[in-house]
Scaffold this motif. Structure first.
Motif, PDB file in Angstrom:
ATOM      1  N   GLY A 399      18.998  18.148  45.192  1.00  0.00           N
ATOM      2  CA  GLY A 399      19.663  18.981  46.173  1.00  0.00           C
ATOM      3  C   GLY A 399      19.199  18.723  47.598  1.00  0.00           C
ATOM      4  O   GLY A 399      18.146  18.115  47.834  1.00  0.00           O
ATOM      5  N   LEU A 400      19.983  19.210  48.545  1.00  0.00           N
ATOM      6  CA  LEU A 400      19.517  19.255  49.930  1.00  0.00           C
ATOM      7  C   LEU A 400      18.379  20.262  50.051  1.00  0.00           C
ATOM      8  O   LEU A 400      17.501  20.128  50.910  1.00  0.00           O
ATOM      9  N   TYR A 401      18.407  21.275  49.152  1.00  0.00           N
ATOM     10  CA  TYR A 401      17.355  22.293  49.094  1.00  0.00           C
ATOM     11  C   TYR A 401      16.895  22.428  47.651  1.00  0.00           C
ATOM     12  O   TYR A 401      17.667  22.200  46.716  1.00  0.00           O
ATOM     13  N   ASP A 402      15.629  22.807  47.476  1.00  0.00           N
ATOM     14  CA  ASP A 402      15.128  23.030  46.124  1.00  0.00           C
ATOM     15  C   ASP A 402      15.560  24.416  45.637  1.00  0.00           C
ATOM     16  O   ASP A 402      16.265  25.151  46.347  1.00  0.00           O
ATOM     17  N   LEU A 403      15.136  24.795  44.442  1.00  0.00           N
ATOM     18  CA  LEU A 403      15.586  26.077  43.880  1.00  0.00           C
ATOM     19  C   LEU A 403      14.963  27.279  44.583  1.00  0.00           C
ATOM     20  O   LEU A 403      15.416  28.406  44.404  1.00  0.00           O
ATOM     21  N   ASN A 404      13.931  27.036  45.392  1.00  0.00           N
ATOM     22  CA  ASN A 404      13.390  28.091  46.248  1.00  0.00           C
ATOM     23  C   ASN A 404      14.087  28.133  47.598  1.00  0.00           C
ATOM     24  O   ASN A 404      13.684  28.869  48.486  1.00  0.00           O
ATOM     25  N   ARG A 405      15.110  27.290  47.740  1.00  0.00           N
ATOM     26  CA  ARG A 405      15.925  27.187  48.958  1.00  0.00           C
ATOM     27  C   ARG A 405      15.112  26.634  50.125  1.00  0.00           C
ATOM     28  O   ARG A 405      15.364  26.954  51.289  1.00  0.00           O
ATOM     29  N   LYS A 406      14.148  25.753  49.818  1.00  0.00           N
ATOM     30  CA  LYS A 406      13.397  25.036  50.833  1.00  0.00           C
ATOM     31  C   LYS A 406      13.992  23.636  50.985  1.00  0.00           C
ATOM     32  O   LYS A 406      14.320  22.997  49.986  1.00  0.00           O
ATOM     33  N   PRO A 407      14.116  23.144  52.226  1.00  0.00           N
ATOM     34  CA  PRO A 407      14.781  21.851  52.422  1.00  0.00           C
ATOM     35  C   PRO A 407      13.988  20.691  51.839  1.00  0.00           C
ATOM     36  O   PRO A 407      12.754  20.652  51.937  1.00  0.00           O
ATOM     37  N   ARG A 408      14.689  19.779  51.231  1.00  0.00           N
ATOM     38  CA  ARG A 408      14.111  18.523  50.775  1.00  0.00           C
ATOM     39  C   ARG A 408      14.288  17.472  51.873  1.00  0.00           C
ATOM     40  O   ARG A 408      15.083  17.681  52.813  1.00  0.00           O
ATOM     41  N   PRO A 409      13.598  16.345  51.799  1.00  0.00           N
ATOM     42  CA  PRO A 409      13.719  15.330  52.855  1.00  0.00           C
ATOM     43  C   PRO A 409      15.154  14.893  53.129  1.00  0.00           C
ATOM     44  O   PRO A 409      15.508  14.581  54.260  1.00  0.00           O
ATOM     45  N   VAL A 410      15.987  14.892  52.098  1.00  0.00           N
ATOM     46  CA  VAL A 410      17.371  14.443  52.300  1.00  0.00           C
ATOM     47  C   VAL A 410      18.154  15.399  53.209  1.00  0.00           C
ATOM     48  O   VAL A 410      19.127  14.990  53.851  1.00  0.00           O
ATOM     49  N   ALA A 411      17.738  16.659  53.295  1.00  0.00           N
ATOM     50  CA  ALA A 411      18.418  17.600  54.190  1.00  0.00           C
ATOM     51  C   ALA A 411      18.269  17.143  55.640  1.00  0.00           C
ATOM     52  O   ALA A 411      19.239  17.131  56.404  1.00  0.00           O
ATOM     53  N   GLU A 412      17.073  16.778  56.019  1.00  0.00           N
ATOM     54  CA  GLU A 412      16.848  16.305  57.384  1.00  0.00           C
ATOM     55  C   GLU A 412      17.568  14.990  57.638  1.00  0.00           C
ATOM     56  O   GLU A 412      18.125  14.761  58.716  1.00  0.00           O
ATOM     57  N   ALA A 413      17.583  14.125  56.620  1.00  0.00           N
ATOM     58  CA  ALA A 413      18.301  12.855  56.744  1.00  0.00           C
ATOM     59  C   ALA A 413      19.799  13.099  56.956  1.00  0.00           C
ATOM     60  O   ALA A 413      20.436  12.437  57.785  1.00  0.00           O
ATOM     61  N   TYR A 414      20.344  14.051  56.213  1.00  0.00           N
ATOM     62  CA  TYR A 414      21.776  14.357  56.345  1.00  0.00           C
ATOM     63  C   TYR A 414      22.067  14.958  57.714  1.00  0.00           C
ATOM     64  O   TYR A 414      23.075  14.644  58.362  1.00  0.00           O
ATOM     65  N   LYS A 415      21.165  15.829  58.197  1.00  0.00           N
ATOM     66  CA  LYS A 415      21.352  16.415  59.525  1.00  0.00           C
ATOM     67  C   LYS A 415      21.367  15.338  60.600  1.00  0.00           C
ATOM     68  O   LYS A 415      22.172  15.394  61.542  1.00  0.00           O
ATOM     69  N   SER A 416      20.492  14.354  60.484  1.00  0.00           N
ATOM     70  CA  SER A 416      20.458  13.280  61.482  1.00  0.00           C
ATOM     71  C   SER A 416      21.732  12.450  61.424  1.00  0.00           C
ATOM     72  O   SER A 416      22.262  12.013  62.457  1.00  0.00           O
ATOM     73  N   LEU A 417      22.249  12.253  60.222  1.00  0.00           N
ATOM     74  CA  LEU A 417      23.504  11.523  60.068  1.00  0.00           C
ATOM     75  C   LEU A 417      24.652  12.316  60.688  1.00  0.00           C
ATOM     76  O   LEU A 417      25.533  11.758  61.359  1.00  0.00           O
ATOM     77  N   LEU A 418      24.647  13.634  60.479  1.00  0.00           N
ATOM     78  CA  LEU A 418      25.686  14.482  61.052  1.00  0.00           C
ATOM     79  C   LEU A 418      25.658  14.435  62.573  1.00  0.00           C
ATOM     80  O   LEU A 418      26.706  14.381  63.227  1.00  0.00           O
ATOM     81  N   LYS A 419      24.460  14.464  63.148  1.00  0.00           N
ATOM     82  CA  LYS A 419      24.354  14.441  64.605  1.00  0.00           C
ATOM     83  C   LYS A 419      24.868  13.128  65.185  1.00  0.00           C
ATOM     84  O   LYS A 419      25.387  13.090  66.303  1.00  0.00           O
ATOM     85  N   GLU A 420      24.725  12.057  64.429  1.00  0.00           N
ATOM     86  CA  GLU A 420      25.165  10.747  64.909  1.00  0.00           C
ATOM     87  C   GLU A 420      26.665  10.527  64.719  1.00  0.00           C
ATOM     88  O   GLU A 420      27.322   9.924  65.563  1.00  0.00           O
ATOM     89  N   PHE A 421      27.218  11.022  63.591  1.00  0.00           N
ATOM     90  CA  PHE A 421      28.605  10.709  63.255  1.00  0.00           C
ATOM     91  C   PHE A 421      29.489  11.945  63.056  1.00  0.00           C
ATOM     92  O   PHE A 421      30.643  11.812  62.662  1.00  0.00           O
TER      93      PHE A 421
END
Length: 446
Positions: A399-421
């Motif tokens: 997931g973008l977040y774990d089951l405790n709803r804490k962000p995993r590294p891929v969440a930040e990666a996806y956010k950076s991709l969103l900001k670029e594209f």
């Protein structure tokens, strides 16, 4: 007296020549970066909330991922995380098995709460109506009455939530039919070719009939058909008939859905296993109504290598989403969306995300209209390493977040991709193709 050049005249009148309005799509126009906006022409960056609910153990155990992953208790928090990511689009599945209680009977208690919050937050849902399971009273995918019951449900949803435009009527039809009717894992747990063909034709018919009912109420409906992008490589000098057949059968659900005549081999296989000529002609009559998008789900585990001893290994990205989806696109010539991807290893997720996005960009630059991308799912999943076949309560860190709803590294990666594209359009210059009344904004060709 020396005459002034045109540029001197421009500068005298307009300063540096960057006249007012140039910021709208001219030399100083926006390059498409920044978080996504809700303009209909924008590329659809999405995530999804895992909502599978097949039965196992001869129908005695229901694997409801919304329950197992805590969504029923934390739905407000989960929907808030979608907005926290900067996303506007969400693949979201209502639990069909618990809403449709019988012919004409529905329980909208949870659905109304979740859908009201989605609307309040301004999220665009791609509403997933059937995800690997059916209500107990329907039985399973061998029931020939499934299409009419499901059509009733689809119309009820469309009437209750008239503001929804995007739908996936039946998620991954091919996977649903194979794992339920051929692999013996879910629902009817059959291990026969006839079981597979029966489940598949019923699911495709259910999707078509649901699509028709939705279009009665939303004639501008957008149907995103999420289907698994599959391929099996065989390391034999003479590939087996079965492997060649399997690599043709992966298209079968979309062949029937989009009225694309399958090969003679596949047509005979279907008719040998219960498809009638009358049914075949019905499927070939034409595509369903509305705007149709071909969604291709790709996980590295979708691509397999078959060894000479018959054993199967996961090949992870030999061809990849680009090459496999290109096969599907050249077959159907439909607009494309990358509708699911992930990996189970959290530390590998960012690079997998980047690889998938590179494939999307390459596909777009080759002229294929790729309209959206989805990291699936928002939060971690349970027991997908065993296809939900046994209750191990094993957490899949995809997931973008774990089951405790804490962000995993891929969440930040996806956010950076969103900001670029994040503000690119579904196809280059689609602002113009749309003939929108909004000011021109973008100059990007991504």
């Amino acid at each position: 007296m020396k005459q002034k050049g045109f540029l001197e005249n421009i500068r005298k009148t307009f300063g540096d020549g960057s006249y007012e309005g140039d910021q709208f799509g001219g030399a100083g126009g926006h390059d498409g970066s920044g978080l996504p906006i809700a303009n209909p022409s924008n590329f659809m960056f999405a995530t999804g909330i895992e909502c599978s609910y097949p039965t196992i153990q001869n129908g005695t155990v229901r694997r409801d991922q919304l329950r197992e992953c805590g969504h029923y208790d934390r739905w407000q928090e989960d929907l808030g995380l979608v907005k926290e990511m900067g996303l506007n689009v969400l693949r979201y599945g209502l639990p069909y098995y618990s809403i449709h209680l019988g012919p004409g009977k529905f329980d909208w208690t949870f659905a109304d709460l979740a859908m009201a919050e989605i609307k309040r937050l301004g999220i665009i849902p791609i509403l997933d109506l059937m995800h690997f399971g059916v209500p107990d009273w329907v039985g399973d995918f061998q029931n020939p009455e499934l299409p009419i019951h499901f059509a009733e449900y689809a119309e009820a949803v469309a009437k209750r939530y008239p503001w929804v435009r995007y739908y996936t009527p039946v998620n991954e039809i091919y996977v649903t039919a194979r794992i339920s009717g051929k692999d013996g894992v879910w629902n009817e747990q059959l291990k026969t070719d006839k079981g597979f063909v029966t489940a598949l034709k019923h699911c495709v018919a259910a999707s078509i009939m649901a699509n028709q009912q939705i279009a009665k109420h939303r004639n501008d409906c957008v149907i995103v058909q999420s289907e698994s992008a599959e391929y099996t490589h065989e390391l034999c000098a003479t590939p087996s008939f079965q492997t060649n057949l399997d690599n043709e059968l992966r298209f079968l659900s979309l062949d029937l859905l989009y009225a694309h005549p399958p090969s003679a081999t596949v047509a005979m296989y279907m008719m040998d296993n219960g498809l009638t000529r009358e049914e075949y002609n019905w499927f070939m009559a034409g595509k369903p109504p509305g705007y149709q998008i071909m969604g291709n789900d790709y996980y590295g585990r979708n691509e397999r290598i078959k060894l000479p001893d018959g054993s199967i290994k996961t090949s992870m990205d030999v061809l990849g989403w680009y090459e496999i989806t290109k096969d599907y696109y050249e077959r159907y010539r439909m607009p494309v969306m990358h509708t699911e991807t992930n990996v189970f290893e959290a530390d590998q997720a960012p690079i997998w995300l980047y690889k998938q996005w590179v494939s999307v960009l390459r596909m777009r630059r080759d002229g294929v209209p790729v309209l959206g991308f989805t990291w699936y799912s928002l939060i971690d999943q349970i027991d997908w390493d065993s296809q939900l076949s046994v209750v191990n309560n094993n957490v899949n860190a995809c997931g973008l977040y774990d089951l405790n709803r804490k962000p995993r590294p891929v969440a930040e990666a996806y956010k950076s991709l969103l900001k670029e594209f994040g503000q690119i359009t579904i196809v280059p210059y689609s602002e113009m193709l749309e003939i929108t009344d909004q000011p021109a904004r973008l100059k990007t060709q991504v």
